[in-house]
Design an enzyme around this catalytic site. Structure first.
Site, PDB file in Angstrom:
ATOM      1  N   ALA A  35       1.978  -0.316 -18.019  1.00  0.00           N
ATOM      2  CA  ALA A  35       0.979   0.293 -17.128  1.00  0.00           C
ATOM      3  C   ALA A  35       1.358   1.715 -16.708  1.00  0.00           C
ATOM      4  O   ALA A  35       0.494   2.573 -16.521  1.00  0.00           O
ATOM      5  CB  ALA A  35       0.779  -0.573 -15.890  1.00  0.00           C
ATOM      6  N   LEU A  70       0.849  -1.211   0.000  1.00  0.00           N
ATOM      7  CA  LEU A  70       0.000   0.000   0.000  1.00  0.00           C
ATOM      8  C   LEU A  70       0.880   1.255   0.000  1.00  0.00           C
ATOM      9  O   LEU A  70       0.842   2.074   0.912  1.00  0.00           O
ATOM     10  CB  LEU A  70      -0.949  -0.017   1.208  1.00  0.00           C
ATOM     11  CG  LEU A  70      -2.165   0.908   1.094  1.00  0.00           C
ATOM     12  CD1 LEU A  70      -3.150   0.399   0.061  1.00  0.00           C
ATOM     13  CD2 LEU A  70      -2.881   1.047   2.449  1.00  0.00           C
ATOM     14  N   GLY A  71       1.692   1.379  -1.055  1.00  0.00           N
ATOM     15  CA  GLY A  71       2.461   2.627  -1.249  1.00  0.00           C
ATOM     16  C   GLY A  71       1.597   3.588  -2.057  1.00  0.00           C
ATOM     17  O   GLY A  71       0.374   3.461  -2.084  1.00  0.00           O
ATOM     18  N   HIS A  85       4.230  -4.583 -20.088  1.00  0.00           N
ATOM     19  CA  HIS A  85       4.866  -3.681 -19.107  1.00  0.00           C
ATOM     20  C   HIS A  85       4.710  -2.213 -19.532  1.00  0.00           C
ATOM     21  O   HIS A  85       5.695  -1.494 -19.708  1.00  0.00           O
ATOM     22  CB  HIS A  85       6.352  -4.030 -18.923  1.00  0.00           C
ATOM     23  CG  HIS A  85       6.921  -3.503 -17.633  1.00  0.00           C
ATOM     24  ND1 HIS A  85       7.961  -4.110 -16.959  1.00  0.00           N
ATOM     25  CD2 HIS A  85       6.589  -2.425 -16.874  1.00  0.00           C
ATOM     26  CE1 HIS A  85       8.246  -3.424 -15.862  1.00  0.00           C
ATOM     27  NE2 HIS A  85       7.428  -2.385 -15.798  1.00  0.00           N
ATOM     28  N   ARG A 120       4.612  -4.058   4.241  1.00  0.00           N
ATOM     29  CA  ARG A 120       5.683  -4.391   5.202  1.00  0.00           C
ATOM     30  C   ARG A 120       5.237  -4.052   6.613  1.00  0.00           C
ATOM     31  O   ARG A 120       5.502  -4.771   7.553  1.00  0.00           O
ATOM     32  CB  ARG A 120       6.949  -3.594   4.858  1.00  0.00           C
ATOM     33  CG  ARG A 120       7.877  -4.350   3.962  1.00  0.00           C
ATOM     34  CD  ARG A 120       9.030  -3.504   3.560  1.00  0.00           C
ATOM     35  NE  ARG A 120       8.571  -2.285   2.886  1.00  0.00           N
ATOM     36  CZ  ARG A 120       9.369  -1.345   2.409  1.00  0.00           C
ATOM     37  NH1 ARG A 120      10.663  -1.449   2.555  1.00  0.00           N
ATOM     38  NH2 ARG A 120       8.883  -0.279   1.800  1.00  0.00           N
ATOM     39  N   ILE A 177       1.147   3.795  -5.252  1.00  0.00           N
ATOM     40  CA  ILE A 177       0.373   3.133  -6.309  1.00  0.00           C
ATOM     41  C   ILE A 177      -0.746   2.302  -5.688  1.00  0.00           C
ATOM     42  O   ILE A 177      -1.914   2.395  -6.102  1.00  0.00           O
ATOM     43  CB  ILE A 177       1.291   2.266  -7.195  1.00  0.00           C
ATOM     44  CG1 ILE A 177       2.257   3.175  -7.961  1.00  0.00           C
ATOM     45  CG2 ILE A 177       0.473   1.396  -8.151  1.00  0.00           C
ATOM     46  CD1 ILE A 177       3.352   2.458  -8.713  1.00  0.00           C
ATOM     47  N   GLU A 230      10.836 -10.803 -18.836  1.00  0.00           N
ATOM     48  CA  GLU A 230      10.377  -9.950 -19.947  1.00  0.00           C
ATOM     49  C   GLU A 230      11.456  -9.830 -21.016  1.00  0.00           C
ATOM     50  O   GLU A 230      12.640  -9.731 -20.659  1.00  0.00           O
ATOM     51  CB  GLU A 230      10.025  -8.554 -19.400  1.00  0.00           C
ATOM     52  CG  GLU A 230       8.801  -8.610 -18.514  1.00  0.00           C
ATOM     53  CD  GLU A 230       8.521  -7.288 -17.784  1.00  0.00           C
ATOM     54  OE1 GLU A 230       9.195  -6.293 -18.078  1.00  0.00           O
ATOM     55  OE2 GLU A 230       7.640  -7.293 -16.932  1.00  0.00           O
ATOM     56  N   ARG A 244       6.068  -6.236 -10.282  1.00  0.00           N
ATOM     57  CA  ARG A 244       7.136  -6.869 -11.039  1.00  0.00           C
ATOM     58  C   ARG A 244       6.789  -8.345 -11.186  1.00  0.00           C
ATOM     59  O   ARG A 244       6.244  -8.954 -10.263  1.00  0.00           O
ATOM     60  CB  ARG A 244       8.488  -6.748 -10.317  1.00  0.00           C
ATOM     61  CG  ARG A 244       9.120  -5.381 -10.369  1.00  0.00           C
ATOM     62  CD  ARG A 244       9.683  -5.064 -11.768  1.00  0.00           C
ATOM     63  NE  ARG A 244      10.340  -3.777 -11.791  1.00  0.00           N
ATOM     64  CZ  ARG A 244       9.723  -2.613 -12.032  1.00  0.00           C
ATOM     65  NH1 ARG A 244       8.423  -2.595 -12.305  1.00  0.00           N
ATOM     66  NH2 ARG A 244      10.394  -1.488 -12.035  1.00  0.00           N
TER      67      ARG A 244
END
Ligand SMILES: O=CC(=O)O
Length: 544
Positions: A511, A382-383, A509, A405, A385, A491, A462
């Site tokens: 977004a 929950l940063g 990749h 975390r 983004i 990727e 990722r």
């Protein structure tokens, strides 16, 4: 009325006409250049028009749009340089209006001659635009706005492109009092002045243009040598997207390892004393081996949010600061995550394929998708983004809980310490966390089984945060309902099993990327580098 800083009315009118011609020329150029080449009619003098401030504003606005559009379409890229000179009273207003293209701040920071000109006119810079190609083709200098204009333009060109030869080519003009202006007002090197005087004595017919060339040549050369270097190891696609001319600074220059024929090792050893910073994108590993060759490096600035490509412990050990893309992508990537989820749940891409293949007519209706509202969403990480995703899905009527975390003290969403527990209590997992040693393969078969047969996973973090093999297996065996995946473990390789699955939506990749976020990123990247070279705090320093 827009006026030029000249000594007589006549010259002012003449100069005005040249400026107006110049403006019209550039606007025409913008119109004509798209796939059409340059029309010879552009070389005809244009009719003299009166341009008041409003008109000027309109032209600037038009150009700003053109320049944005062309930058994003990659048409002009490095070919076109815009140099704006505005009255002093314009600057505040323009700064606000055009800050999105970063032009006015750039001008203010980079063009030295913002004080009144020597006749006391209270305005600053010259307004002029040019395309290298057209001026080179015409083999003609453009600078009709007086010596201040000439000197500003040449300086700007050099600063914008970092290319002294271009500035010199460009300076082939015959303007008044160049020598005085360039040498005295623009602070060109003293040795240059001496050399010019000597040459001038030998050849009294030495043209002013040659004087300017010499002055610029010496100054640019000296400046380029003196600037600390920012190393770029691999091409950075978004720089090409925005246009490299937007990445010029008078505090540093870019050094592109990929342009050199030397082996990387040798290239880095050769340049290491002058390399103070590294600019890296998501696909450029900054390893301990590279850092070891660059003892002067004090900062790594990345164009990505994720920093898994940077050896962070090694940076810490060496006292190297690290700056990432901060929150510039948060909204775009959150939009995309929601888009992927809606696509998987409501089968948007799958039913699109169904219609395109003509199956609607032959096989009838497509199976219905499932409702987004009311779904229990688990955000992993929950940063910035993750939070932006949560806010959006809350607005769709979803219930939000999260794993991070640490518990976030000011967040009311339910917190799960274990990602497995979170999965067991959710319908959807959205992966928004960083890839670290702790999060690699954190989403494994156990977590996916906890998510269950009706569960959907979305990954915009990722690829390696999910154990891809185990996820593919779960999808093949119907142990989860679907997936929306923007990122992958290796990727650009994507597990082939996924291609045939209608319940899986794939993207390459992307977004984070929109032309708009690239412009914000440009400002952040340049701001971080400029801050570093001015001994100021970085704008988006990474701290864990
Ligand atoms: O994936 C892109 C980023 O980390 O910015």
């Amino acid at each position: 009325m827009f006026q030029l800083p000249t000594t007589s009315e006549g010259v002012t009118r003449g100069s005005n006409r040249i400026i107006v011609q110049l403006l019209v020329l550039v606007v025409s150029l913008a119109l004509y250049s798209e796939n059409k080449g340059f029309s010879s009619s552009l070389q005809q003098p244009v009719e003299k028009t009166r341009h008041d401030d409003l008109e000027l504003g309109r032209i600037v606005s038009y150009w700003a749009k053109q320049s944005d559009r062309n930058a994003s379409m990659g048409i002009f890229r490095t070919e076109t340089v815009l140099i704006l000179v505005v009255k002093r009273h314009f600057t505040g207003e323009f700064e606000k209006k055009y800050e999105h293209i970063g032009l006015i701040p750039w001008l203010i920071n980079n063009l030295a001659d913002r004080e009144c000109d020597r006749n006391g006119y209270p305005w600053t810079l010259l307004f002029g635009c040019a395309s290298w190609n057209i001026w080179k083709r015409r083999n003609q200098g453009i600078l009709g706005g007086g010596s201040t204009a000439a000197a500003s333009t040449v300086k700007a060109i050099h600063s914008l492109t970092g290319d002294s030869q271009r500035a010199i080519d460009f300076a082939d003009c015959s303007s008044h009092e160049l020598k005085e202006v360039i040498l005295n007002r623009h602070g060109f090197a003293e040795e240059c002045l001496v050399s010019i005087k000597r040459k001038g004595k030998k050849n009294p017919l030495l043209s002013r243009a040659s004087v300017l060339k010499m002055a610029v040549s010496t100054d640019c050369h000296k400046a380029q040598q003196d600037f600390p270097k920012v190393l770029i190891l691999k091409p950075i696609s978004f720089i090409a997207h925005v246009g490299e001319q937007h990445y010029a600074s008078n505090k540093f220059t870019f050094l592109k390892a990929y342009d050199s024929s030397l082996p990387l090792h040798q290239f880095l050893s050769t340049h290491s004393p002058s390399i103070k910073a590294i600019l890296a994108s998501v696909g450029t590993p900054i390893t301990a081996d590279i850092l070891q060759l660059l003892p002067e490096v004090g900062v790594v600035v990345t164009t990505s949010v994720g920093l898994n490509q940077v050896d962070l412990p090694e940076c810490r050990r060496r006292g190297i600061k690290v700056a990432n893309a901060g929150s510039v992508f948060s909204d775009d990537v959150a939009d995309f995550a929601v888009g992927l989820l809606i696509d998987v749940l409501r089968k948007v891409s799958a039913s699109d394929g169904y219609v395109r293949k003509g199956l609607w007519a032959t096989k009838g209706d497509y199976p219905l998708g499932s409702k987004l509202g009311g779904k229990r969403i688990g955000i992993v990480g929950l940063g910035n983004i993750g939070f932006a995703v949560a806010k959006r899905l809350e607005a769709f009527g979803c219930g939000i809980s999260y794993n991070s975390r640490k518990r976030k003290p000011h967040v009311s969403y339910p917190f799960y310490e274990s990602v497995c527990e979170l999965a067991a209590n959710c319908d959807v997992l959205v992966i928004c966390c960083e890839l670290t040693d702790q999060t690699r393969h954190m989403i494994n078969k156990e977590v996916l089984s906890a998510l269950g047969k009706e569960g959907v996973i979305v990954n915009i973090g990722r690829g390696a945060i999910i154990n891809e093999k185990e996820m593919v297996q779960c999808l093949v065996q119907g142990e989860i309902a679907g997936a929306g995946l923007d990122v992958f473990e290796n990727e650009p390789d994507v597990p082939v099993e996924l291609f045939a699955m209608d319940n899986v939506v794939l993207s390459p990749h992307v977004a984070v990327f929109t032309p708009e976020s690239f412009l914000d990123l440009r400002d952040l990247v340049m701001g971080n580098l400029e801050a570093f070279f001015s001994n100021k705090p970085l704008l988006s320093e990474y701290g864990d």
